[in-house]
Design an enzyme around this catalytic site. Structure first.
Site, PDB file in Angstrom:
ATOM      1  N   SER A 110     -40.415 -37.740  33.762  1.00 55.54           N
ATOM      2  CA  SER A 110     -40.091 -37.630  33.267  1.00 55.54           C
ATOM      3  C   SER A 110     -40.581 -35.774  32.518  1.00 55.54           C
ATOM      4  O   SER A 110     -39.886 -35.050  31.922  1.00 55.54           O
ATOM      5  CB  SER A 110     -39.777 -38.415  31.966  1.00 55.54           C
ATOM      6  N   SER A 156     -44.379 -40.558  35.183  1.00 57.96           N
ATOM      7  CA  SER A 156     -44.014 -39.636  34.072  1.00 57.96           C
ATOM      8  C   SER A 156     -45.354 -38.245  34.647  1.00 57.96           C
ATOM      9  O   SER A 156     -44.714 -37.580  33.904  1.00 57.96           O
ATOM     10  CB  SER A 156     -43.613 -39.484  33.496  1.00 57.96           C
ATOM     11  N   LYS A 214     -45.250 -32.126  25.377  1.00 61.87           N
ATOM     12  CA  LYS A 214     -43.884 -32.912  25.707  1.00 61.87           C
ATOM     13  C   LYS A 214     -43.081 -32.900  23.884  1.00 61.87           C
ATOM     14  O   LYS A 214     -44.116 -33.344  23.713  1.00 61.87           O
ATOM     15  CB  LYS A 214     -44.324 -33.606  26.676  1.00 61.87           C
TER      16      LYS A 214
END
Ligand code: GLN
Length: 498
Positions: free
Chosen positions: A155, A179, A80
């Site tokens: 997310s 997330s 990420k």
């Protein structure tokens, strides 16, 4: 010729170690798959062919010299874009950090590299990890590989989608309120949020420092276990004062039977408003899977669960506000030019560098921490935190694991949820775990009959019992016969491995 997306991380590492293929061949296959699939997925913010081929060459050289290879040798991974990795920008999908070059490598990423993993890129996310759909990325949207008109969740949407599209077998995400688990659920892959403190947060851009935790996405529980071994194997990280030793081999007890174990469930949650019939059916399927394997279902209660979302949306923004104060338009990132004073420069940079949700969170946090308001909200939220922690502690006196939904519904369409508070409700089943710190994992359970989209269940364990949590996840995977698979529209598209 077969597409490399048929192989798990475990199989890739085994194949590289055995010489069935080289790490370089695998890296090329992954890069080809990414090239072919990205136009329809958009999971990546940066692809890093040079870093990948360099790491792969080092693995191949080590093998040629007869050196012992790491457990992830030759496995393509993506992380990420809130995790620093030298040689990449770390943008948090924000204009604020659009040109921010990683000054060092986050411990979690370094540990994958130390195990021989091959970094192919950085994945898209909601800006600064605020969101549940990846729609708040400042750069582009990420499509759900199961239906490209739908969101991948968030997310960590890019990390979930990259695995579901078969671009890589393994990625890292971060989970502050869900997330990892929610996008895993929406993309039909395994997503583990380990217990707070299990994985170092050093080098991961902070959102809520008492909530944030890094964890893996994979298509199989076994691959998630493999990643955990790399993430925690070297022990606690002195660079993160909240990091703790959890010296366990996550693969060792993975196949243990769950016979005689007690699986808790919360009847009122199964009937919760907003939980779609498909998700309810998935819950029943998971319950049957456990009873079929001789586990006992036990009714439990978490009486303060109702307050979890409210508490989270106080603690999260409060911590985010203090963490994001460093992006002041002077020391880091985006800098507005031509301002007369530093104060003006800071205000203008923040106004233009942050997107709407990032501003909303920070304004909310500033308000919640202001004098007079603090006691009423922040202090109250901390009290709720204690109550929910006690709820879980009581539950785990009676059960070994708790089964609950990960997401109230399957993947939604872009733009479908525009009201922020509605979006916040996407986290209704996930946030309580960040509040208490315990580990949780999303396990894919196949496709919903009505939508044809992935459905899933969430398993929750006691603190630092993440290894046993994965044993339960594996039992569910085994019984459901539904490991995460590459979405059919993407399977086999590019990435041939001889
Ligand atoms: N969706 C939640 C939020 O917007 C959780 C985000 C996260 O875990 N990073 O706060």
């Amino acid at each position: 010729m077969a597409s490399f997306d048929q192989l798990s991380a475990k199989q890739i590492a085994a194949g590289v170690a055995a010489g069935a293929f080289s790490a370089t061949e695998v890296a090329r296959a992954a890069l080809d798959a990414i090239d072919a699939r990205e136009p329809r997925v958009g999971a990546f913010l940066q692809v890093t062919p040079e870093l990948a081929l360099d790491a792969a060459r080092r693995v191949d050289e080590a093998r040629a010299k007869g050196e012992k290879l790491g457990a992830l040798a030759g496995v393509p991974v993506a992380v990420k874009d809130n995790m620093n990795l030298v040689g990449t920008r770390t943008t948090c999908a924000s204009r604020m950090l659009e040109n921010y070059e990683s000054p060092y490598t986050a411990t979690c990423v370094q540990r994958l590299l130390d195990a021989g993993a091959v970094p192919v890129g950085k994945t898209n996310m909601d800006e600064f990890a605020f969101g549940s759909s990846t729609e708040s990325s400042a750069f582009h949207r990420t499509n759900n590989p199961w239906d490209t008109e739908r969101v991948p969740g968030g997310s960590s949407g890019g990390s979930a989608a990259a695995v579901a599209a078969g671009e890589v077998p393994l990625t890292l995400g971060s989970d502050t309120g869900g997330s990892i688990r929610q996008p895993a659920a929406l993309c039909g892959v395994v997503g583990l949020k380990p217990t707070y403190g299990a994985v170092s947060r050093y080098g991961v851009v902070a959102f809520g420092s008492s909530l944030d935790q890094v964890g893996p996405f994979a298509r199989t529980v076994e691959d998630a276990a493999l990643a955990m071994n790399a993430l925690v194997g070297a022990g606690r990280d002195p660079l993160d004062s909240t990091s703790q030793d959890c010296p366990v081999d996550f693969l060792e007890h993975l196949e243990d039977p769950v016979e005689g174990m007690r699986v808790g469930y919360i009847p009122s949650l199964m009937e919760a408003e907003g939980l779609t019939p498909e998700m309810r059916a998935a819950m029943r399927k998971a319950m049957d899977a456990f009873t079929d394997q001789g586990a006992e279902l036990v009714e439990i209660e978490l009486p303060h669960m109702d307050a979890a979302i409210a508490a989270y949306y106080v603690i999260g923004p409060a911590e985010a506000f203090s963490n994001l104060a460093r992006f002041d338009g002077i020391r880091y990132g985006y800098q507005e030019e031509g301002c007369a004073t530093l104060a003006e420069q800071s205000a203008a940079s923040r106004a233009h560098g942050f997107g709407a949700e990032a501003k909303r969170r920070q304004m909310l946090g500033a308000y919640l921490l202001s004098s007079g308001v603090y006691d009423e909200y922040y202090f109250a939220a901390q009290q709720v935190r204690t109550l929910i922690t006690q709820d879980y502690a009581r539950a785990f006196e009676r059960v070994d694991v708790v089964l609950m939904p990960a997401s109230p519904r399957t993947a939604f369409k872009f733009g479908e949820i525009s009201d922020p508070t509605q979006m916040y409700l996407s986290d209704v089943f996930t946030v309580s775990l960040n509040i208490v710190g315990n580990g949780g994992v999303s396990v894919p359970l196949g496709l919903g009959e009505e939508s044809g989209l992935p459905v899933s269940a969430q398993l929750v364990g006691p603190a630092f019992k993440d290894r046993r949590l994965l044993t339960f996840a594996r039992a569910l995977e085994r019984a459901a016969g539904a490991r995460g698979t590459v979405a059919p529209d993407f399977a086999g598209k590019g990435g041939e491995l001889a």
